[in-house]
Write a protein that holds these residues in place. Structure first.
Motif, mmCIF file in Angstrom:
data_model
loop_
_atom_site.group_PDB
_atom_site.id
_atom_site.type_symbol
_atom_site.label_atom_id
_atom_site.label_comp_id
_atom_site.label_asym_id
_atom_site.label_seq_id
_atom_site.Cartn_x
_atom_site.Cartn_y
_atom_site.Cartn_z
ATOM 1 N N MET A 1 -5.553 2.737 7.500
ATOM 2 C CA MET A 1 -3.831 2.253 7.046
ATOM 3 C C MET A 1 -3.735 1.381 5.966
ATOM 4 O O MET A 1 -2.777 1.686 4.743
ATOM 5 N N SER A 2 -3.417 0.586 6.215
ATOM 6 C CA SER A 2 -3.341 -0.901 5.720
ATOM 7 C C SER A 2 -4.038 -0.914 4.298
ATOM 8 O O SER A 2 -3.691 -1.649 3.311
ATOM 9 N N LYS A 3 -5.052 -0.478 4.194
ATOM 10 C CA LYS A 3 -5.534 0.166 2.993
ATOM 11 C C LYS A 3 -5.154 0.841 1.269
ATOM 12 O O LYS A 3 -6.090 1.695 0.726
ATOM 13 N N VAL A 4 -3.798 1.558 2.164
ATOM 14 C CA VAL A 4 -3.660 2.781 1.313
ATOM 15 C C VAL A 4 -1.977 2.584 1.159
ATOM 16 O O VAL A 4 -1.406 3.201 1.523
ATOM 17 N N PRO A 5 -2.005 1.509 0.491
ATOM 18 C CA PRO A 5 -0.655 0.830 -0.218
ATOM 19 C C PRO A 5 0.130 2.669 -0.551
ATOM 20 O O PRO A 5 -0.351 2.458 -1.272
ATOM 21 N N GLY A 6 1.074 2.433 -0.676
ATOM 22 C CA GLY A 6 2.177 3.935 -1.589
ATOM 23 C C GLY A 6 2.254 4.825 -1.100
ATOM 24 O O GLY A 6 2.310 6.162 -1.275
ATOM 25 N N LEU A 7 1.076 4.943 0.018
ATOM 26 C CA LEU A 7 0.950 6.424 0.530
ATOM 27 C C LEU A 7 1.550 6.873 0.875
ATOM 28 O O LEU A 7 2.555 8.440 1.305
ATOM 29 N N LYS A 8 3.023 6.493 1.482
ATOM 30 C CA LYS A 8 4.211 6.927 2.709
ATOM 31 C C LYS A 8 5.355 7.583 1.042
ATOM 32 O O LYS A 8 5.585 8.661 1.931
ATOM 33 N N GLU A 9 5.235 6.986 0.375
ATOM 34 C CA GLU A 9 5.817 7.296 -0.836
ATOM 35 C C GLU A 9 5.457 8.623 -1.225
ATOM 36 O O GLU A 9 6.198 9.372 -1.444
ATOM 37 N N LYS A 201 -17.583 2.580 -7.612
ATOM 38 C CA LYS A 201 -17.374 0.894 -6.400
ATOM 39 C C LYS A 201 -16.048 0.870 -6.346
ATOM 40 O O LYS A 201 -15.805 -0.110 -6.090
ATOM 41 N N LYS A 202 -15.105 1.634 -6.676
ATOM 42 C CA LYS A 202 -13.793 1.471 -6.049
ATOM 43 C C LYS A 202 -13.764 2.408 -5.018
ATOM 44 O O LYS A 202 -13.931 3.928 -4.990
ATOM 45 N N MET A 203 -12.223 2.455 -4.101
ATOM 46 C CA MET A 203 -12.202 3.170 -3.221
ATOM 47 C C MET A 203 -10.826 4.183 -3.832
ATOM 48 O O MET A 203 -10.206 3.621 -5.162
ATOM 49 N N ARG A 204 -10.140 5.839 -3.375
ATOM 50 C CA ARG A 204 -10.088 6.367 -4.457
ATOM 51 C C ARG A 204 -8.431 6.501 -4.328
ATOM 52 O O ARG A 204 -7.441 5.944 -5.818
ATOM 53 N N MET A 205 -8.108 5.280 -3.546
ATOM 54 C CA MET A 205 -6.261 4.524 -3.626
ATOM 55 C C MET A 205 -6.091 3.752 -4.641
ATOM 56 O O MET A 205 -5.168 3.876 -5.579
ATOM 57 N N GLU A 206 -7.076 3.021 -5.035
ATOM 58 C CA GLU A 206 -7.244 1.991 -5.924
ATOM 59 C C GLU A 206 -7.270 2.553 -7.278
ATOM 60 O O GLU A 206 -6.891 2.521 -8.063
ATOM 61 N N LYS A 207 -8.731 3.815 -6.961
ATOM 62 C CA LYS A 207 -8.939 4.249 -8.262
ATOM 63 C C LYS A 207 -7.962 5.315 -9.174
ATOM 64 O O LYS A 207 -7.349 5.835 -10.418
#
Length: 215
Positions: A1-9, A201-207
């Protein structure tokens, strides 16, 4: 969960029925496209955006319900997706003239255990994953039992020395309990499993972080 900032919004918007700028038509189209299992961000989202741009006159569920399938197939070839979308739109449009109230009214009265007997659950092409996805966009804090969600959550269970859960309804209840016991909402746990996946090369949250803000 720490890898997905902005998920809550993003999850807040989903539970408020505010995804896709608050367009329930686009939410239904999204769910219908997603149901056939193609990559969400590279296949589904671009086509929902194309539909929005090419059929700007389809603003309400009642408009979608009465639109010609052949016309719609110029954007998305799969006939079953459109038949499903039209049937969902037709049923929801009978519940309330306001689309947002309609999907929220349906979702609040829907029951997971009896999903097959639900008016939307009975629509051809609607499986439990699509049923849960629509409930989430209608304001229900729950989980979709799709293959990625099950793989990630069952992997966590195995690491904890617990048995994986294969039955869809049992899995949903287990995932909901895990989320709550960890201090998160079920919907956040669900979206996390998709967004921590690597794509290139990126995680979906970042991409796709910028894209998430608009859908």
């Amino acid at each position: 969960m720490s890898k997905v900032p902005g998920l809550k919004e993003h999850c807040d918007r989903c539970l408020r029925t505010e995804r896709w700028g608050g367009s329930v038509v686009l939410m239904v189209v999204d769910a219908a496209f997603t149901s056939i299992g193609l990559n969400y961000f590279t296949a589904v989202v671009p086509k929902v955006i194309e539909f929005k741009e090419r059929f700007s006159e389809i603003k309400r569920l009642s408009d979608l319900a009465h639109c010609d399938v052949e016309k719609l197939r110029s954007v998305w070839k799969n006939r079953r997706s459109w038949e499903m979308a039209k049937n969902i739109a037709f049923y929801l449009s009978t519940l309330d003239e306001d689309d947002r109230r309609a999907i929220r009214r349906w979702a609040s009265s829907s029951k997971l255990e009896s999903w097959r007997d639900d008016p939307i659950g009975r629509i051809k092409g609607v499986g439990i994953v699509t049923f849960q996805y629509l409930r989430m966009m209608g304001g229900i804090d729950t989980v979709m039992p799709d293959k990625i969600v099950k793989r990630v959550i069952n992997g966590i269970l195995r690491e904890a020395g617990m048995e994986p859960v294969e039955d869809d309804i049992e899995f949903i209840r287990k995932a909901e309990n895990i989320a709550i016991s960890c201090g998160y909402r079920p919907i956040e746990l669900c979206w996390m499993t998709w967004l921590v996946q690597q794509e290139g090369k990126k995680m979906r949250m970042e991409k796709y972080s910028d894209l998430l803000q608009n859908i």
